[in-house]
Write a protein that holds these residues in place. Structure first.
Motif, PDB file in Angstrom:
ATOM      1  N   GLU A   1     -11.359   0.401  -2.263  1.00 56.05           N
ATOM      2  CA  GLU A   1     -10.708  -0.087  -3.484  1.00 56.05           C
ATOM      3  C   GLU A   1     -11.667  -0.095  -4.666  1.00 56.05           C
TER       4      GLU A   1
ATOM      5  N   ILE B   1     -11.035  -1.917   3.759  1.00 59.35           N
ATOM      6  CA  ILE B   1     -10.246  -1.510   2.604  1.00 59.35           C
ATOM      7  C   ILE B   1     -10.982  -1.767   1.287  1.00 59.35           C
TER       8      ILE B   1
ATOM      9  N   GLU C   1       0.849  -1.200   0.000  1.00 55.59           N
ATOM     10  CA  GLU C   1       0.000   0.000   0.000  1.00 55.59           C
ATOM     11  C   GLU C   1       0.885   1.251   0.000  1.00 55.59           C
TER      12      GLU C   1
ATOM     13  N   GLU D   1      -4.595   5.061   0.045  1.00 58.77           N
ATOM     14  CA  GLU D   1      -3.615   3.970   0.126  1.00 58.77           C
ATOM     15  C   GLU D   1      -2.760   4.125   1.379  1.00 58.77           C
TER      16      GLU D   1
ATOM     17  N   HIS E   1      -4.779   2.743   4.063  1.00 60.41           N
ATOM     18  CA  HIS E   1      -4.746   1.276   4.045  1.00 60.41           C
ATOM     19  C   HIS E   1      -3.470   0.763   4.696  1.00 60.41           C
TER      20      HIS E   1
HETATM   21 FE   LIG Z   1      -5.165   0.062  -1.146  1.00 59.48          FE
END
Ligand SMILES: [Fe+2]
Ligand SMILES: [Fe+2]
Lengths: 247, 307
Positions: B154, B150, B41, B71, B74
């Motif tokens: 996404e 997550i 990530e 990200e 994440h």
């Molecule tokens: Fe991600």
């Protein structure tokens, strides 16, 4: 015409500073701070977008994107402090602290504008700016009263960015006209409060207020430091290289 | 005894929580997998970060910056999930810098045009989702819950990436060329993101038994290919695989041979951006050292004052 120019000045400062701060993404000193800086950049892009939409309406010809991506250096009116490079983390924080303190005072006044759009945009911006100010203040304290190294770096940053603070309170004929008509802000009147707020944080951070010396000027006439041309050539590259493309 | 109870729990689809007993091998497998996922990530911020300053519209810029920021978020969740296994974020970052921990090899490819922002969002996040949806059912509680959180974000990323690609594919001839070129460069590395073919994958055994991993690499890869082929057709691009064709009997697309020599060579450090990506992370980390020190020193002083 004055109103358009006045709106562009506000939009440009947010846009150019956002572009700068977004350069921190993936380079922050911690993951949490990386996220916080991106948040600030996103807020400022959002603010820029709002003011550019209004400018586009006033202009009647160019879209917000054209205003952002198709104007040249001399057609940008952002405060010079916003275009300065990120430097180290202390530079970024000091730049943010000076600018956010100013924005806080500026939007507080502009929220009372007789122009409904400017007033509404300011109310929204003010909410975000309060957070930006809080964020930069808390770092001023930690860096100023952290280690010898962080203190020195922050003091150096204060020294460097001081020369760009004169512009915050300048007023030219556009400002005077806007202020008289109740649309704009009397910037020169913001200085007393700005000084008070800045001095308080500088003292708490065990730092020293720089001595007033030469002050940069020019952005109201579209005059900038050398930093802006490089920033724009990067930011505007795609729409300029492919003028017929939509993205 | 412990081990038997542990396995029974897993077989009943109960989640293993941080305080529960677990075999050391289960713990170390998870640390390896979750940290690799977290590092991916974080390193994955760079190829897209590469275009934030040059995004071609205000909207595109905000979407891309928000995506890369997601990200980072994440990465944070996953580092926290990993920390529940008794290892600190600093140790994990150190392992990354020492080359002991890996990250997804896809991020060792450069992003060369704006179309790559489309290809990465659509294909790379798309492949990641297929994998992560499967991992929502993983046996370790904190990892499983992290995946649920997550996955929601996404799917936004994938849609936004596809939108960029679609816009370019119907744009000027130059834009269409960029779009096809991006697809050509990212297609094979994307389908290799699922890892080696199961026949060559030595670690699968325990991971399946312990339900860390829920589906085989080849199954996941096939799912991704099957769902992507249609999307490619809709926007009028071509998948760079002459062997790709529908197999009525299998009910799946057949596809060509993947270049595993290239895959392993990139995994082992010889990709176009391996050195650059790691150096970027190390540099940011070391340039941030004085800031982290200042923050620690300030909070120590405050503690003394407030004591
Ligand atoms: Fe991600
Ligand atoms: Fe993503």
């Amino acid at each position: 015409m004055s109103l358009l120019n006045y709106t562009l000045r506000i939009a440009d400062s947010s846009l150019i500073l956002a572009q700068r701060i977004s350069g921190w993404c993936s380079k922050g000193p911690t993951l949490e701070e990386d996220i916080a800086l991106s948040n600030i950049a996103l807020d400022l892009f959002g603010q820029a977008n709002g003011f550019l939409e209004y400018a586009s309406k006033l202009d009647g010809n160019k879209t917000p994107d054209q205003l952002a991506f198709n104007r040249n250096e001399r057609e940008f009116f952002n405060l010079q402090i916003t275009e300065q490079e990120n430097g180290n983390f202390a530079d970024t924080i000091v730049r943010q602290f000076f600018f956010s303190t100013y924005s806080f005072l500026f939007y507080t006044e502009l929220s009372k504008s007789t122009d409904e759009t400017l007033a509404a945009l300011s109310v929204k911006s003010l909410k975000e700016v309060k957070y930006h100010l809080q964020h930069s203040k808390s770092w001023m304290l930690r860096l100023g009263d952290g280690t010898e190294e962080s203190k020195q770096k922050t003091q150096d940053a204060l020294q460097y960015f001081w020369q760009f603070t004169g512009e915050l309170f300048e007023m030219d004929e556009v400002d005077i006209e806007m202020s008289k008509s109740g649309i704009g802000v009397g910037n020169s009147e913001l200085k007393t409060n700005w000084d008070k707020m800045v001095n308080e944080v500088i003292n708490q951070s065990t730092l020293e207020r720089p001595v007033d010396a030469y002050m940069q000027t020019g952005s109201k006439k579209g005059l900038h430091t050398e930093c802006l041309g490089h920033l724009l050539s990067e930011m505007q590259y795609l729409p300029r290289a492919y003028p017929n493309a939509k993205w | 005894m412990n081990e038997q109870k542990f396995q029974e729990k897993i077989d009943l689809e109960r989640k293993i929580e941080p305080k529960d007993w677990m075999p050391e091998e289960y713990r170390s497998h998870l640390i390896r997998q979750i940290s690799q996922h977290a590092h991916s990530e974080i390193i994955g911020m760079q190829p897209e970060g590469n275009w934030i300053s040059r995004a071609p519209s205000l909207r595109a810029k905000m979407i891309l910056l928000a995506k890369v920021q997601d990200e980072a978020g994440h990465g944070l969740y996953l580092y926290s999930a990993c920390e529940t296994l008794g290892i600190s974020r600093e140790e994990l970052v150190q392992q990354l810098h020492d080359g002991k921990a890996k990250y997804s090899s896809i991020f060792n490819y450069p992003t060369l045009s704006w179309a790559d922002m489309g290809a990465v969002g659509w294909l790379v996040d798309g492949a990641a989702i297929v994998n992560q949806v499967s991992l929502q059912r993983t046996s370790y509680g904190p990892y499983s819950r992290g995946m649920v959180k997550i996955c929601k974000e996404e799917s936004f990323h994938q849609r936004q990436g596809y939108e960029i690609m679609a816009e370019m594919a119907k744009g000027t001839p130059e834009q269409k060329e960029m779009a096809q070129d991006a697809l050509n460069r990212f297609w094979w590395p994307s389908i290799m993101m699922f890892g080696p073919q199961d026949s060559d994958s030595p670690r699968t055994g325990n991971a399946m038994k312990w339900k860390i991993k829920r589906q085989f690499n080849d199954e996941l890869r096939q799912k991704f290919i099957d769902q992507t082929v249609g999307q490619v057709k809709v926007i009028g691009l071509e998948i760079p695989d002459p062997d790709l064709k529908w197999n009525e009997e299998r009910g799946h697309y057949d596809f060509g041979k993947m270049n595993w020599d290239e895959f392993w060579s990139v995994v082992n450090g010889n990709g176009p951006c391996n050195i650059q990506r790691l150096d970027h992370h190390k540099k940011a980390h070391s340039e941030g050292e004085w800031v982290r020190k200042a923050a620690r020193s300030y909070s120590n002083k405050q503690e003394i004052i407030n004591a």
